[in-house]
Structure formats: structure tokens, C-alpha cells
Design an enzyme around this catalytic site. Structure first.
Site, PDB file in Angstrom:
ATOM      1  N   LYS A  66       1.632  -3.285   7.195  1.00 16.90           N
ATOM      2  CA  LYS A  66       1.846  -3.588   5.772  1.00 16.90           C
ATOM      3  C   LYS A  66       3.332  -3.477   5.399  1.00 16.90           C
ATOM      4  O   LYS A  66       3.815  -4.180   4.512  1.00 16.90           O
ATOM      5  CB  LYS A  66       1.023  -2.631   4.905  1.00 16.90           C
ATOM      6  CG  LYS A  66      -0.462  -2.958   4.869  1.00 16.90           C
ATOM      7  CD  LYS A  66      -0.758  -4.070   3.867  1.00 16.90           C
ATOM      8  CE  LYS A  66      -2.245  -4.304   3.695  1.00 16.90           C
ATOM      9  NZ  LYS A  66      -2.548  -5.365   2.739  1.00 16.90           N
TER      10      LYS A  66
ATOM     11  N   TYR B   9      -1.921   0.526  10.363  1.00 15.19           N
ATOM     12  CA  TYR B   9      -2.157  -0.198   9.108  1.00 15.19           C
ATOM     13  C   TYR B   9      -0.888  -0.177   8.245  1.00 15.19           C
ATOM     14  O   TYR B   9      -0.419  -1.217   7.776  1.00 15.19           O
ATOM     15  CB  TYR B   9      -3.323   0.470   8.365  1.00 15.19           C
ATOM     16  CG  TYR B   9      -3.545  -0.028   6.948  1.00 15.19           C
ATOM     17  CD1 TYR B   9      -4.325  -1.146   6.696  1.00 15.19           C
ATOM     18  CD2 TYR B   9      -2.988   0.640   5.848  1.00 15.19           C
ATOM     19  CE1 TYR B   9      -4.545  -1.596   5.390  1.00 15.19           C
ATOM     20  CE2 TYR B   9      -3.197   0.201   4.553  1.00 15.19           C
ATOM     21  CZ  TYR B   9      -3.975  -0.914   4.329  1.00 15.19           C
ATOM     22  OH  TYR B   9      -4.179  -1.360   3.035  1.00 15.19           O
TER      23      TYR B   9
ATOM     24  N   GLU C 193       0.333   3.567   1.904  1.00 14.63           N
ATOM     25  CA  GLU C 193       0.442   3.977   3.317  1.00 14.63           C
ATOM     26  C   GLU C 193       1.828   3.670   3.889  1.00 14.63           C
ATOM     27  O   GLU C 193       2.165   4.171   4.960  1.00 14.63           O
ATOM     28  CB  GLU C 193      -0.635   3.288   4.162  1.00 14.63           C
ATOM     29  CG  GLU C 193      -2.045   3.785   3.907  1.00 14.63           C
ATOM     30  CD  GLU C 193      -2.395   5.075   4.634  1.00 14.63           C
ATOM     31  OE1 GLU C 193      -1.799   5.359   5.678  1.00 14.63           O
ATOM     32  OE2 GLU C 193      -3.269   5.803   4.120  1.00 14.63           O
TER      33      GLU C 193
ATOM     34  N   THR D 283       0.820  -1.228   0.000  1.00 15.04           N
ATOM     35  CA  THR D 283       0.000   0.000   0.000  1.00 15.04           C
ATOM     36  C   THR D 283       0.847   1.269   0.000  1.00 15.04           C
ATOM     37  O   THR D 283       1.970   1.276   0.534  1.00 15.04           O
ATOM     38  CB  THR D 283      -0.895   0.012   1.262  1.00 15.04           C
ATOM     39  OG1 THR D 283      -1.411   1.325   1.451  1.00 15.04           O
ATOM     40  CG2 THR D 283      -0.141  -0.356   2.518  1.00 15.04           C
TER      41      THR D 283
HETATM   42  P1  NAP Z   1     -11.556  -5.447   1.467  1.00 18.68           P
HETATM   43  O1  NAP Z   1     -12.708  -5.193   0.554  1.00 18.68           O
HETATM   44  O2  NAP Z   1     -11.659  -4.960   2.862  1.00 18.68           O
HETATM   45  O3  NAP Z   1     -11.269  -7.012   1.457  1.00 18.68           O
HETATM   46  C1  NAP Z   1     -10.426  -7.630   2.399  1.00 18.68           C
HETATM   47  C2  NAP Z   1     -10.941  -9.036   2.609  1.00 18.68           C
HETATM   48  O4  NAP Z   1     -10.071  -9.705   3.540  1.00 18.68           O
HETATM   49  C3  NAP Z   1     -12.354  -9.116   3.195  1.00 18.68           C
HETATM   50  O5  NAP Z   1     -13.106 -10.039   2.450  1.00 18.68           O
HETATM   51  C4  NAP Z   1     -12.110  -9.630   4.613  1.00 18.68           C
HETATM   52  O6  NAP Z   1     -13.183 -10.415   5.092  1.00 18.68           O
HETATM   53  C5  NAP Z   1     -10.878 -10.491   4.409  1.00 18.68           C
HETATM   54  N1  NAP Z   1     -10.153 -10.738   5.654  1.00 18.68           N
HETATM   55  C6  NAP Z   1      -9.933  -9.874   6.681  1.00 18.68           C
HETATM   56  N2  NAP Z   1      -9.202 -10.465   7.644  1.00 18.68           N
HETATM   57  C7  NAP Z   1      -8.955 -11.725   7.219  1.00 18.68           C
HETATM   58  C8  NAP Z   1      -8.266 -12.831   7.769  1.00 18.68           C
HETATM   59  N3  NAP Z   1      -7.674 -12.722   8.962  1.00 18.68           N
HETATM   60  N4  NAP Z   1      -8.219 -14.002   7.058  1.00 18.68           N
HETATM   61  C9  NAP Z   1      -8.844 -14.119   5.863  1.00 18.68           C
HETATM   62  N5  NAP Z   1      -9.523 -13.100   5.293  1.00 18.68           N
HETATM   63  C10 NAP Z   1      -9.575 -11.918   5.958  1.00 18.68           C
HETATM   64  O7  NAP Z   1     -10.215  -4.810   0.869  1.00 18.68           O
HETATM   65  P2  NAP Z   1      -9.842  -4.500  -0.657  1.00 18.68           P
HETATM   66  O8  NAP Z   1     -10.167  -3.076  -0.931  1.00 18.68           O
HETATM   67  O9  NAP Z   1     -10.366  -5.550  -1.517  1.00 18.68           O
HETATM   68  O10 NAP Z   1      -8.264  -4.572  -0.595  1.00 18.68           O
HETATM   69  C11 NAP Z   1      -7.565  -5.760  -0.955  1.00 18.68           C
HETATM   70  C12 NAP Z   1      -6.151  -5.667  -0.422  1.00 18.68           C
HETATM   71  O11 NAP Z   1      -5.495  -4.537  -0.997  1.00 18.68           O
HETATM   72  C13 NAP Z   1      -6.068  -5.487   1.091  1.00 18.68           C
HETATM   73  O12 NAP Z   1      -4.941  -6.197   1.551  1.00 18.68           O
HETATM   74  C14 NAP Z   1      -5.845  -3.995   1.253  1.00 18.68           C
HETATM   75  O13 NAP Z   1      -5.168  -3.705   2.466  1.00 18.68           O
HETATM   76  C15 NAP Z   1      -4.985  -3.719   0.039  1.00 18.68           C
HETATM   77  N6  NAP Z   1      -5.071  -2.339  -0.419  1.00 18.68           N
HETATM   78  C16 NAP Z   1      -6.264  -1.859  -0.849  1.00 18.68           C
HETATM   79  C17 NAP Z   1      -6.338  -0.546  -1.295  1.00 18.68           C
HETATM   80  C18 NAP Z   1      -7.641   0.018  -1.791  1.00 18.68           C
HETATM   81  O14 NAP Z   1      -7.689   1.217  -2.062  1.00 18.68           O
HETATM   82  N7  NAP Z   1      -8.675  -0.767  -1.976  1.00 18.68           N
HETATM   83  C19 NAP Z   1      -5.184   0.253  -1.329  1.00 18.68           C
HETATM   84  C20 NAP Z   1      -3.982  -0.280  -0.892  1.00 18.68           C
HETATM   85  C21 NAP Z   1      -3.926  -1.589  -0.452  1.00 18.68           C
HETATM   86  P3  NAP Z   1     -14.201  -9.775   6.182  1.00 18.68           P
HETATM   87  O15 NAP Z   1     -14.913  -8.653   5.504  1.00 18.68           O
HETATM   88  O16 NAP Z   1     -15.093 -10.899   6.543  1.00 18.68           O
HETATM   89  O17 NAP Z   1     -13.354  -9.312   7.332  1.00 18.68           O
END
Ligand code: NAP
Length: 335
Positions: free
Chosen positions: A150, A146, A124, A122
Site C-alpha cells: 500500500k 500489506y 498500516e 491505510t
Molecule cells: P474488501 O471488502 O475486502 O473489498 C475489496 C474488494 O476488492 C473485494 O470485492 C475483492 O473481490 C476485490 N478485489 C480483490 N482483488 C482484486 C483484483 N485483483 N481486481 C479487482 N478486484 C479485486 O475491502 P474493504 O474493507 O471494502 O476495503 C476497501 C479498500 O480500503 C481496500 O483497498 C482496503 O485495503 C482499504 N482499506 C480498508 C480498511 C478497512 O478497515 N476496511 C482500512 C484501510 C484501508 P474478491 O472478494 O472477489 O477478492
């Protein structure tokens, strides 16, 4: 047929990636917690994928999954992904975002050394960035629980790549949104509120810092970048970003316009208001409750390395993305 394991498959990115890999004829297996919160994201593909219940923070379940499946590719998208929440739950954030990826890397090393690994890193990790736009060389100094979690994962990916020869790449992802974004994120809060205001279900929306800026792209474009990283001969880290920062205020302007409402702004600071030009009604107010404990500097990424080396292209513009989000929320609320 190639096999891919996606952690966090029911999240925003996980669900788009699953659809994309299915279109490339992959066998897709998802790792998700027993009671995951966003099953609607994968409703349309549930009979085409296999779900394994597991938690990335639990080493034994990760090791067993990797040993049993021996996937060609693992995409680690599972995370506690809401930065603001990481202040309330720093320990859970560290277990999932820092130790989770290490559990997978160690499982690959022990049980499936030919598996290629993608880690969702990220912007971040840059904290208060020293350069603008940020590149893969920009100094790293995260300032949120966070970002710090990361960063640990980011450096462990490099360590496993260098010391054990694991094919492991990090996508340094700048913000990317979509109609599947969680409602706690400001972009979806805005699109959902605009749709509610348009349908007469809400009076106005309250936001934090309207001058806060983010580099916002469209999630389905970003999952293609993740896939491209694992199709290279060598693993490496790549920024995925648009290169264009946009203020929250401008996000509001476009979101309201997508619903046929033109805003004008009056006042400044905590007194600033977004007003419907036609009716004079206040539709946007500032509430200090929504300010971040540390408001990071402008995150804006330079995607040049991904564009030239991966041939990564973004297909959906910022305006198109906001329009899609508002129209989706209008449809949802009408239902
Ligand atoms: P998201 O919609 O929040 O999806 C994350 C998923 O991980 C959710 O389905 C969550 O399930 C699951 N999860 C959480 N804790 C877990 C665990 N301990 N074991 C297994 N599954 C778990 O996030 P996203 O936007 O798709 O982002 C995907 C990745 O990219 C993440 O790692 C995020 O940090 C990274 N990222 C995203 C952005 C962005 O702008 N979207 C930017 C930089 C980095 P529950 O809902 O049931 O908890």
C-alpha cells in the site's frame, strides 16, 4: 450525469460507495474479478449498476476499461485487504495492492487525463508509529507485506500528482467496519460469534490479543469522506479516522451487551476468560493461534484535516456500529 468507476465494488466499502453515489445521481460502473466472493453486498443495486469483469493487476484490462468509459471519477477500493493474509500471499498482495493502483494511474495519464482518482491507502503504512495520534505528517515505515504494498501505491499517487498533474488523492483509512465486513476480520468474527452464541449455535469464541487496539469507525461514514476528497479543487491526502482507540476486549463487551449478555473478565494473558455474569459460563477464550506475526503499535488517527478541509462528519458512533453488526448477524442467522 457524472460517471464513477469503482474497483472492488462488491467489497464492504465498494458496495456502500456505490449506494452513496447512486443517491447522488451518478452512473456507477464497477470493476470486479470474474468470480468475486461477496455478490450479496450488491444484490440490492444490481439493476442500477454496470459490472465489468476485470482485474486491477491486469494492465491491459484496466487500460481498456478506462479508455472505453473515461469516467469522471475512479475509486480504487480493490485490494487483498486482509493484513494477516498478506504474509501467506505477499506476491498476490503486491500485484493487486501495489501495481493495481499504478495500472489505473497510468491508464488515466494515457487515456483519460481529466479523471479524478481516489486511492484507498491505510494506517498500516505507519508500521510502528512514531506519533500518537498519527497525522498526515507522521513518519511512514510499514512492517507488513500489506502495508508495504500500500505504501508503494501511496507514493505513486503522489508521483503521478506531482509529475503528471493527475488529480489523485489518498484516503489514509483507519479501520472501518460494518455488517458487510468480511468474516475473517476480528470485528465481524466477534459480531457473528456473539449472535451464534446467543442463538445457541456456538459454545464460545476464541480470540488473539485482547489488548490489541484499533481506531474503528463505520464504513458508510468513510465512503462519504472518499467522495468529498474528489469534490475538492486540489487533490491531497487525508486521514479518515475516529481518533479513539478501542481494545478488542471492549469490542467484545459491547457486542455481547448488544445481545443482552453482560461479560466479566477473569485471569490474565493466555488464561484470560470472558464469562457470562449471569450464568458463569465461559464465552471468550484466548488462543495464541490468533496472535499476529507482528503486532503493530496502537493505530489512532487524527481526522482533523478531513474534518476542517472536507467538512467530513461521522454519523454513527462506535457503540451504534457494534449494535448494528450484532443485530444484522442475529437476523442473518435466524433466516
Ligand atoms: P474488501 O471488502 O475486502 O473489498 C475489496 C474488494 O476488492 C473485494 O470485492 C475483492 O473481490 C476485490 N478485489 C480483490 N482483488 C482484486 C483484483 N485483483 N481486481 C479487482 N478486484 C479485486 O475491502 P474493504 O474493507 O471494502 O476495503 C476497501 C479498500 O480500503 C481496500 O483497498 C482496503 O485495503 C482499504 N482499506 C480498508 C480498511 C478497512 O478497515 N476496511 C482500512 C484501510 C484501508 P474478491 O472478494 O472477489 O477478492
Amino acid at each position: 450525469m457524472k460517471k464513477a468507476l469503482i474497483t472492488g465494488i462488491a467489497g464492504q466499502d465498494g458496495s456502500f460507495l456505490a449506494e452513496f453515489l447512486l443517491s447522488k445521481n451518478y452512473e456507477v460502473i464497477g470493476l470486479a474479478k470474474k468470480e468475486f466472493t461477496t455478490s450479496e453486498n450488491i444484490e440490492n443495486i444490481q439493476d442500477k449498476i454496470k459490472i465489468i469483469n476485470g482485474d486491477v493487476a491486469d494492465f491491459d484490462s484496466v487500460l481498456k476499461t478506462v479508455k472505453d468509459i473515461k469516467p469522471d471519477e475512479i475509486y480504487n477500493l480493490a485490494a487483498q485487504s486482509f493484513v494477516a493474509d498478506s504474509w501467506n500471499n505477499p506476491s498476490i498482495t503486491a500485484q493487486c495492492n501495489a501495481l493495481g493502483p499504478v495500472n489505473i494511474l497510468e491508464s488515466i495519464k494515457r487515456e483519460s487525463p481529466n479523471t479524478k482518482f481516489f486511492q484507498a491507502s491505510t494506517c498500516e503504512i505507519f508500521g510502528k508509529p512514531k506519533d500518537s495520534p498519527q497525522t498526515e505528517e507522521t513518519a511512514i515505515h510499514p512492517i507488513t507485506p500489506y502495508g508495504i504494498a500500500k505504501l508503494y501505491a501511496h507514493l505513486m499517487v503522489e508521483t503521478y500528482r506531482k509529475n503528471y498533474g493527475v488529480f489523485a488523492s489518498c484516503g489514509i483509512l483507519f479501520n472501518h467496519e460494518s455488517e458487510r465486513r468480511g468474516k475473517q476480520f476480528v470485528t465481524r468474527k466477534i459480531s457473528n460469534s456473539v449472535a451464534s452464541i446467543k442463538l445457541g449455535l456456538l459454545d464460545h469464541i476464541e480470540l488473539g490479543n485482547l489488548n490489541s487496539q484499533r481506531d474503528w469507525g463505520y464504513a458508510p461514514d468513510y465512503v462519504k469522506g472518499m467522495y468529498l476528497m474528489l469534490q475538492q479543487e486540489k487533490s491531497d491526502d487525508f486521514i479518515l479516522a475516529t481518533g479513539k482507540p478501542v481494545k478488542v476486549r471492549d469490542f467484545c463487551n459491547i457486542a455481547f451487551l448488544s445481545a443482552g449478555i453482560e461479560l466479566e473478565w477473569e485471569g490474565s494473558g493466555l488464561e484470560e476468560k470472558g464469562i457470562d455474569k449471569k450464568t458463569g459460563k465461559t464465552l471468550v477464550k484466548v488462543n495464541p493461534k490468533f496472535f499476529r506475526p507482528t503486532e503493530s503499535n496502537i493505530y489512532v488517527g487524527n481526522p482533523q484535516k478531513a474534518e476542517t478541509q472536507l467538512n467530513w462528519k461521522r454519523e454513527v458512533s462506535f457503540e451504534q456500529m457494534v449494535e448494528k453488526m450484532v443485530q444484522h448477524d442475529l437476523e442473518l442467522l435466524k433466516k
